[in-house]
Design a protein around this motif. Structure first.
Motif, PDB file in Angstrom:
ATOM      1  N   LEU A 139       0.834  -1.040   0.228  1.00  0.00           N
ATOM      2  CA  LEU A 139      -0.046   0.060   0.092  1.00  0.00           C
ATOM      3  C   LEU A 139       0.965   1.200   0.043  1.00  0.00           C
ATOM      4  CD1 LEU A 139      -2.922   0.734   0.170  1.00  0.00           C
ATOM      5  CD2 LEU A 139      -2.638   0.905   2.558  1.00  0.00           C
ATOM      6  N   PRO A 140       0.795   2.245  -0.987  1.00  0.00           N
ATOM      7  CA  PRO A 140       1.711   3.272  -1.127  1.00  0.00           C
ATOM      8  C   PRO A 140       1.535   4.074   0.301  1.00  0.00           C
ATOM      9  CG  PRO A 140       0.523   3.015  -3.228  1.00  0.00           C
ATOM     10  CD  PRO A 140      -0.027   1.930  -2.270  1.00  0.00           C
ATOM     11  N   ASP A 141       2.517   4.751   0.576  1.00  0.00           N
ATOM     12  CA  ASP A 141       2.708   5.540   1.915  1.00  0.00           C
ATOM     13  C   ASP A 141       1.712   6.635   1.643  1.00  0.00           C
ATOM     14  OD1 ASP A 141       4.752   7.716   3.497  1.00  0.00           O
ATOM     15  OD2 ASP A 141       4.069   6.035   4.308  1.00  0.00           O
ATOM     16  N   ARG A 142       1.522   7.258   0.562  1.00  0.00           N
ATOM     17  CA  ARG A 142       0.358   8.701   0.585  1.00  0.00           C
ATOM     18  C   ARG A 142      -1.008   7.956   0.700  1.00  0.00           C
ATOM     19  NH1 ARG A 142      -1.469   9.521  -5.398  1.00  0.00           N
ATOM     20  NH2 ARG A 142      -0.992   7.489  -6.329  1.00  0.00           N
ATOM     21  N   HIS A 143      -1.249   6.636   0.697  1.00  0.00           N
ATOM     22  CA  HIS A 143      -2.611   6.391   1.128  1.00  0.00           C
ATOM     23  C   HIS A 143      -2.625   5.743   2.387  1.00  0.00           C
ATOM     24  CE1 HIS A 143      -4.307   6.419  -2.981  1.00  0.00           C
ATOM     25  NE2 HIS A 143      -3.105   5.887  -3.553  1.00  0.00           N
ATOM     26  N   ARG A 144      -1.736   5.944   3.250  1.00  0.00           N
ATOM     27  CA  ARG A 144      -1.706   5.432   4.825  1.00  0.00           C
ATOM     28  C   ARG A 144      -2.164   6.575   5.606  1.00  0.00           C
ATOM     29  NH1 ARG A 144       1.692   1.101   5.625  1.00  0.00           N
ATOM     30  NH2 ARG A 144       0.717   1.276   7.735  1.00  0.00           N
ATOM     31  N   LEU A 145      -3.046   6.199   6.772  1.00  0.00           N
ATOM     32  CA  LEU A 145      -2.949   7.323   7.794  1.00  0.00           C
ATOM     33  C   LEU A 145      -1.849   7.248   8.612  1.00  0.00           C
ATOM     34  CD1 LEU A 145      -6.873   6.682   8.878  1.00  0.00           C
ATOM     35  CD2 LEU A 145      -5.821   8.892   7.775  1.00  0.00           C
ATOM     36  N   HIS A 146      -1.398   7.947   9.126  1.00  0.00           N
ATOM     37  CA  HIS A 146      -0.179   8.085  10.018  1.00  0.00           C
ATOM     38  C   HIS A 146      -0.234   8.716  11.411  1.00  0.00           C
ATOM     39  CE1 HIS A 146       2.696   6.326   7.052  1.00  0.00           C
ATOM     40  NE2 HIS A 146       2.098   7.441   6.122  1.00  0.00           N
ATOM     41  N   ALA A 202      -1.685  17.337   3.439  1.00  0.00           N
ATOM     42  CA  ALA A 202      -0.779  18.118   2.511  1.00  0.00           C
ATOM     43  C   ALA A 202      -0.668  17.342   1.186  1.00  0.00           C
ATOM     44  CB  ALA A 202       0.395  18.407   3.014  1.00  0.00           C
ATOM     45  N   GLY A 203      -0.614  17.847   0.020  1.00  0.00           N
ATOM     46  CA  GLY A 203      -0.297  17.011  -1.166  1.00  0.00           C
ATOM     47  C   GLY A 203      -1.406  16.483  -1.844  1.00  0.00           C
ATOM     48  N   PRO A 204      -1.566  15.707  -2.746  1.00  0.00           N
ATOM     49  CA  PRO A 204      -2.684  15.174  -3.606  1.00  0.00           C
ATOM     50  C   PRO A 204      -3.619  14.680  -2.638  1.00  0.00           C
ATOM     51  CG  PRO A 204      -0.939  13.702  -3.825  1.00  0.00           C
ATOM     52  CD  PRO A 204      -0.118  14.905  -2.969  1.00  0.00           C
ATOM     53  N   ARG A 205      -4.796  15.034  -3.164  1.00  0.00           N
ATOM     54  CA  ARG A 205      -6.115  14.353  -2.250  1.00  0.00           C
ATOM     55  C   ARG A 205      -6.380  13.209  -2.627  1.00  0.00           C
ATOM     56  NH1 ARG A 205      -9.306  17.568   0.563  1.00  0.00           N
ATOM     57  NH2 ARG A 205     -11.169  16.410  -0.074  1.00  0.00           N
ATOM     58  N   VAL A 206      -6.046  12.034  -1.829  1.00  0.00           N
ATOM     59  CA  VAL A 206      -6.337  10.516  -2.260  1.00  0.00           C
ATOM     60  C   VAL A 206      -7.005  10.129  -0.999  1.00  0.00           C
ATOM     61  CG1 VAL A 206      -4.349  10.391  -3.737  1.00  0.00           C
ATOM     62  CG2 VAL A 206      -3.863  10.047  -1.311  1.00  0.00           C
ATOM     63  N   ALA A 207      -7.733   9.007  -1.139  1.00  0.00           N
ATOM     64  CA  ALA A 207      -8.157   8.192   0.019  1.00  0.00           C
ATOM     65  C   ALA A 207      -7.117   7.572   0.629  1.00  0.00           C
ATOM     66  CB  ALA A 207      -9.061   6.839  -0.735  1.00  0.00           C
ATOM     67  N   ARG A 208      -7.243   7.848   2.296  1.00  0.00           N
ATOM     68  CA  ARG A 208      -6.080   7.146   3.183  1.00  0.00           C
ATOM     69  C   ARG A 208      -6.742   5.859   3.851  1.00  0.00           C
ATOM     70  NH1 ARG A 208      -4.097  12.231   6.089  1.00  0.00           N
ATOM     71  NH2 ARG A 208      -6.367  12.362   6.709  1.00  0.00           N
ATOM     72  N   VAL A 209      -6.068   5.072   4.338  1.00  0.00           N
ATOM     73  CA  VAL A 209      -6.566   3.875   5.149  1.00  0.00           C
ATOM     74  C   VAL A 209      -5.571   3.603   6.256  1.00  0.00           C
ATOM     75  CG1 VAL A 209      -6.902   1.372   4.941  1.00  0.00           C
ATOM     76  CG2 VAL A 209      -7.136   2.733   3.054  1.00  0.00           C
ATOM     77  N   GLY A 210      -5.956   3.124   7.371  1.00  0.00           N
ATOM     78  CA  GLY A 210      -5.235   2.945   8.472  1.00  0.00           C
ATOM     79  C   GLY A 210      -5.768   1.610   8.974  1.00  0.00           C
ATOM     80  N   PHE A 211      -5.058   1.156  10.047  1.00  0.00           N
ATOM     81  CA  PHE A 211      -5.285  -0.434  10.460  1.00  0.00           C
ATOM     82  C   PHE A 211      -5.048  -0.410  12.122  1.00  0.00           C
ATOM     83  CE2 PHE A 211      -3.776  -0.836   6.327  1.00  0.00           C
ATOM     84  CZ  PHE A 211      -5.003  -1.378   5.497  1.00  0.00           C
ATOM     85  N   VAL A 212      -6.012  -0.834  12.719  1.00  0.00           N
ATOM     86  CA  VAL A 212      -5.968  -0.988  14.180  1.00  0.00           C
ATOM     87  C   VAL A 212      -6.153  -2.554  14.426  1.00  0.00           C
ATOM     88  CG1 VAL A 212      -7.021  -0.799  16.424  1.00  0.00           C
ATOM     89  CG2 VAL A 212      -7.024   1.175  14.600  1.00  0.00           C
ATOM     90  N   VAL A 213      -4.970  -3.268  14.929  1.00  0.00           N
ATOM     91  CA  VAL A 213      -4.904  -4.574  15.229  1.00  0.00           C
ATOM     92  C   VAL A 213      -4.505  -4.596  16.751  1.00  0.00           C
ATOM     93  CG1 VAL A 213      -4.267  -6.898  14.537  1.00  0.00           C
ATOM     94  CG2 VAL A 213      -4.351  -5.218  12.874  1.00  0.00           C
ATOM     95  N   SER A 214      -5.648  -4.912  17.581  1.00  0.00           N
ATOM     96  CA  SER A 214      -5.135  -5.143  19.091  1.00  0.00           C
ATOM     97  C   SER A 214      -4.768  -6.296  19.492  1.00  0.00           C
ATOM     98  CB  SER A 214      -6.542  -4.536  19.845  1.00  0.00           C
ATOM     99  OG  SER A 214      -7.441  -5.435  19.896  1.00  0.00           O
ATOM    100  N   LYS A 215      -4.228  -6.206  20.802  1.00  0.00           N
ATOM    101  CA  LYS A 215      -3.743  -7.473  21.215  1.00  0.00           C
ATOM    102  C   LYS A 215      -4.878  -8.717  21.328  1.00  0.00           C
ATOM    103  CE  LYS A 215       0.164  -5.551  23.956  1.00  0.00           C
ATOM    104  NZ  LYS A 215       0.836  -5.380  25.340  1.00  0.00           N
ATOM    105  N   ALA A 216      -6.123  -8.360  21.388  1.00  0.00           N
ATOM    106  CA  ALA A 216      -7.247  -9.235  21.339  1.00  0.00           C
ATOM    107  C   ALA A 216      -7.268  -9.964  20.020  1.00  0.00           C
ATOM    108  CB  ALA A 216      -8.641  -8.455  21.383  1.00  0.00           C
TER     109      ALA A 216
END
Length: 136
Positions: free
Chosen positions: A2-9, A44-58
């Protein structure tokens, strides 16, 4: 990958998406979606969709959590290009994601995104000539 520009940080972006957006639960995932405002200075930068992931200890021990996160990133690669440019998505893995197949995770993710209206409109989705959108 997944390209960095599409990631939530930033944690603020995760928080805004999970607390201020809409969500839908599936068997192994919870999908959160929020739409960014046109003048949002945090993007900042180009407007693209961004995706992030949450994977807990559960979900399981570290090896299992990292495997689930990698599989989710892989599943999101073809999906992110079909999303609207102004959406942020957070995918939260539930414990069942550790044993679910990649195709099942893909199906659940697409189902959740479709339900939340996160996909970009396509010309084929336009109403037929002479029909109002309310008539559909």
């Amino acid at each position: 990958m997944l390209p960095d520009r599409h990631r939530l940080h930033r944690s603020a972006d995760f928080r805004a998406t999970t607390r201020g957006g809409r969500r839908v639960g599936r068997r192994d995932l919870v999908v959160h979606v929020t739409t960014r405002r046109a003048g949002d200075p945090s993007v900042a930068g180009p407007r693209v969709a961004r995706v992030g992931f949450v994977v807990s200890k559960a979900v399981g021990p570290a090896v299992t959590r990292h495997r689930v996160a990698r599989r989710l990133r892989h599943v999101c690669v073809p999906v992110v290009t079909a999303l609207a440019d102004d959406v942020d998505v957070v995918v939260r893995a539930l414990p069942g994601a550790a044993t679910a197949s990649s195709s099942e995770l893909d199906r659940q993710l697409r189902s959740g995104l479709r339900r939340l209206g996160a996909f970009a409109e396509t010309p084929s989705a336009a109403p037929a000539p002479g029909r109002s959108p309310a008539a559909r």
